[in-house]
Design a protein around this motif. Structure first.
Motif, PDB file in Angstrom:
ATOM      1  N   ASN A 123       0.863  -1.174   0.000  1.00 37.57           N
ATOM      2  CA  ASN A 123       0.000   0.000   0.000  1.00 37.57           C
ATOM      3  C   ASN A 123       0.906   1.233   0.000  1.00 37.57           C
ATOM      4  N   THR A 124       1.008   1.907  -1.134  1.00 34.46           N
ATOM      5  CA  THR A 124       1.927   3.038  -1.264  1.00 34.46           C
ATOM      6  C   THR A 124       1.441   4.280  -0.528  1.00 34.46           C
ATOM      7  N   ASP A 125       0.225   4.241   0.021  1.00 30.85           N
ATOM      8  CA  ASP A 125      -0.280   5.369   0.804  1.00 30.85           C
ATOM      9  C   ASP A 125       0.160   5.301   2.263  1.00 30.85           C
ATOM     10  N   GLU A 126       0.634   4.151   2.698  1.00 31.79           N
ATOM     11  CA  GLU A 126       1.058   3.976   4.089  1.00 31.79           C
ATOM     12  C   GLU A 126       2.559   3.699   4.135  1.00 31.79           C
ATOM     13  N   VAL A 127       3.351   4.776   4.114  1.00 30.41           N
ATOM     14  CA  VAL A 127       4.810   4.684   4.127  1.00 30.41           C
ATOM     15  C   VAL A 127       5.327   5.500   5.312  1.00 30.41           C
ATOM     16  N   SER A 128       6.276   4.944   6.041  1.00 33.98           N
ATOM     17  CA  SER A 128       6.908   5.700   7.125  1.00 33.98           C
ATOM     18  C   SER A 128       8.414   5.507   7.041  1.00 33.98           C
ATOM     19  N   ALA A 129       9.154   6.502   7.512  1.00 34.94           N
ATOM     20  CA  ALA A 129      10.613   6.439   7.490  1.00 34.94           C
ATOM     21  C   ALA A 129      11.165   6.990   8.796  1.00 34.94           C
ATOM     22  N   THR A 130      12.141   6.279   9.359  1.00 37.29           N
ATOM     23  CA  THR A 130      12.828   6.729  10.568  1.00 37.29           C
ATOM     24  C   THR A 130      14.332   6.501  10.373  1.00 37.29           C
ATOM     25  N   ALA A 131      15.118   7.354  11.010  1.00 35.86           N
ATOM     26  CA  ALA A 131      16.572   7.211  10.970  1.00 35.86           C
ATOM     27  C   ALA A 131      17.085   7.122  12.402  1.00 35.86           C
ATOM     28  N   THR A 132      17.784   6.026  12.698  1.00 33.54           N
ATOM     29  CA  THR A 132      18.335   5.809  14.026  1.00 33.54           C
ATOM     30  C   THR A 132      19.729   5.210  13.896  1.00 33.54           C
ATOM     31  N   ASP A 133      20.697   5.813  14.554  1.00 31.70           N
ATOM     32  CA  ASP A 133      22.069   5.304  14.593  1.00 31.70           C
ATOM     33  C   ASP A 133      22.639   5.044  13.197  1.00 31.70           C
ATOM     34  N   GLY A 134      22.365   5.932  12.257  1.00 38.61           N
ATOM     35  CA  GLY A 134      22.923   5.810  10.919  1.00 38.61           C
ATOM     36  C   GLY A 134      22.227   4.810  10.020  1.00 38.61           C
ATOM     37  N   VAL A 135      21.046   4.347  10.424  1.00 39.38           N
ATOM     38  CA  VAL A 135      20.281   3.410   9.608  1.00 39.38           C
ATOM     39  C   VAL A 135      18.913   4.012   9.320  1.00 39.38           C
ATOM     40  N   LEU A 136      18.605   4.167   8.031  1.00 42.62           N
ATOM     41  CA  LEU A 136      17.299   4.651   7.597  1.00 42.62           C
ATOM     42  C   LEU A 136      16.394   3.447   7.402  1.00 42.62           C
ATOM     43  N   THR A 137      15.247   3.437   8.081  1.00 40.47           N
ATOM     44  CA  THR A 137      14.281   2.351   7.958  1.00 40.47           C
ATOM     45  C   THR A 137      13.032   2.893   7.282  1.00 40.47           C
ATOM     46  N   VAL A 138      12.701   2.347   6.121  1.00 39.45           N
ATOM     47  CA  VAL A 138      11.498   2.732   5.382  1.00 39.45           C
ATOM     48  C   VAL A 138      10.548   1.546   5.449  1.00 39.45           C
ATOM     49  N   SER A 139       9.350   1.771   6.013  1.00 37.61           N
ATOM     50  CA  SER A 139       8.350   0.710   6.160  1.00 37.61           C
ATOM     51  C   SER A 139       7.162   1.009   5.260  1.00 37.61           C
ATOM     52  N   LEU A 140       6.730   0.013   4.511  1.00 40.55           N
ATOM     53  CA  LEU A 140       5.584   0.135   3.620  1.00 40.55           C
ATOM     54  C   LEU A 140       4.574  -0.933   4.017  1.00 40.55           C
ATOM     55  N   ALA A 141       3.379  -0.501   4.424  1.00 40.23           N
ATOM     56  CA  ALA A 141       2.344  -1.438   4.853  1.00 40.23           C
ATOM     57  C   ALA A 141       1.821  -2.223   3.657  1.00 40.23           C
ATOM     58  N   LYS A 142       1.397  -3.452   3.915  1.00 40.29           N
ATOM     59  CA  LYS A 142       0.801  -4.267   2.858  1.00 40.29           C
ATOM     60  C   LYS A 142      -0.697  -3.976   2.779  1.00 40.29           C
ATOM     61  N   LYS A 143      -1.258  -4.195   1.602  1.00 37.58           N
ATOM     62  CA  LYS A 143      -2.694  -4.047   1.414  1.00 37.58           C
ATOM     63  C   LYS A 143      -3.407  -5.136   2.209  1.00 37.58           C
ATOM     64  N   PRO A 144      -4.621  -4.846   2.694  1.00 38.43           N
ATOM     65  CA  PRO A 144      -5.330  -5.853   3.498  1.00 38.43           C
ATOM     66  C   PRO A 144      -5.509  -7.186   2.774  1.00 38.43           C
ATOM     67  N   GLU A 145      -5.766  -7.152   1.476  1.00 32.64           N
ATOM     68  CA  GLU A 145      -5.967  -8.410   0.746  1.00 32.64           C
ATOM     69  C   GLU A 145      -4.678  -9.207   0.585  1.00 32.64           C
ATOM     70  N   ALA A 146      -3.535  -8.572   0.799  1.00 31.56           N
ATOM     71  CA  ALA A 146      -2.252  -9.264   0.681  1.00 31.56           C
ATOM     72  C   ALA A 146      -1.818  -9.913   1.991  1.00 31.56           C
ATOM     73  N   LYS A 147      -2.454  -9.543   3.082  1.00 36.55           N
ATOM     74  CA  LYS A 147      -2.079 -10.098   4.378  1.00 36.55           C
ATOM     75  C   LYS A 147      -2.626 -11.519   4.514  1.00 36.55           C
ATOM     76  N   PRO A 148      -1.869 -12.424   5.105  1.00 35.91           N
ATOM     77  CA  PRO A 148      -2.345 -13.805   5.243  1.00 35.91           C
ATOM     78  C   PRO A 148      -3.546 -13.884   6.179  1.00 35.91           C
ATOM     79  N   LYS A 149      -4.437 -14.822   5.854  1.00 37.95           N
ATOM     80  CA  LYS A 149      -5.638 -15.010   6.670  1.00 37.95           C
ATOM     81  C   LYS A 149      -5.573 -16.379   7.327  1.00 37.95           C
ATOM     82  N   GLN A 150      -5.909 -16.428   8.593  1.00 30.93           N
ATOM     83  CA  GLN A 150      -5.947 -17.679   9.326  1.00 30.93           C
ATOM     84  C   GLN A 150      -7.300 -18.334   9.093  1.00 30.93           C
ATOM     85  N   ILE A 151      -7.280 -19.595   8.690  1.00 30.67           N
ATOM     86  CA  ILE A 151      -8.523 -20.329   8.447  1.00 30.67           C
ATOM     87  C   ILE A 151      -8.658 -21.383   9.518  1.00 30.67           C
TER      88      ILE A 151
END
Length: 168
Positions: A123-151
């Motif tokens: 989901n390109t609308d849900e992106v976050s970025a943080t920088a800590t101790d010289g490491v940039l972390t970019v997180s992109l959430a998955k779309k709900p339909e892409a998330k695994p479902k427990q049956i």
């Protein structure tokens, strides 16, 4: 570029280790920003560099971690355009006003651009970025339909259609 004789069998090193060392030196020669180099000369590592990146995902998100030590937040530009994530930045060479005699400069300075094609499950609308101790972390959430479902598996219940087919 200097010509180096390749000797495949040297005492003390296995064939694979010799080959790996030689390949590493070849790639290092091509990676130098100055091009051809005569033996014995040193290259100042001024110019473009490419920060290392780790990419992984879990059930909820896709994560990129880039090594960016010495890069200030205001010198970073992170954009998502369509299915592409682009990270741009610049590490500036900061010298003080006093005259310094550098004997060696091995850290790389300059600008970089890294682009990544994102999978359709992100989901390109849900992106976050943080920088800590010289490491940039970019997180992109998955779309709900892409998330695994427990049956849930039910025990001891037969479907009605199977029972009807068994009686006939």
């Amino acid at each position: 570029m200097s010509i180096t004789r390749f000797v495949p069998f040297r005492s003390g090193l296995s064939d694979v280790a010799v080959l790996q060392n030689r390949l590493n030196s070849i790639f290092q020669e091509f990676a130098r920003p100055g091009g051809d180099v005569s033996e014995g000369s040193e290259i100042l590592a001024m110019g473009h560099f490419v920060p290392a990146v780790d990419v992984y995902e879990d059930a909820q998100k896709l994560v990129l971690k880039l090594e960016i030590p010495g890069i200030r937040r205001e010198d970073l530009d992170i954009r998502v355009e369509g299915r592409a994530l682009t990270v741009k930045g610049e590490r500036k060479f900061e010298s003080e006003e006093k005259e310094e005699n550098f004997h060696r400069i091995e850290r790389r300075y300059g600008s970089f651009v890294r682009s990544f094609t994102l999978p359709p499950s992100v989901n390109t609308d849900e992106v976050s970025a943080t920088a800590t101790d010289g490491v940039l972390t970019v997180s992109l959430a998955k779309k709900p339909e892409a998330k695994p479902k427990q049956i849930e598996v039910k025990v001891g219940e037969a479907p009605k259609q199977v029972e009807a087919a068994a009686k006939a």
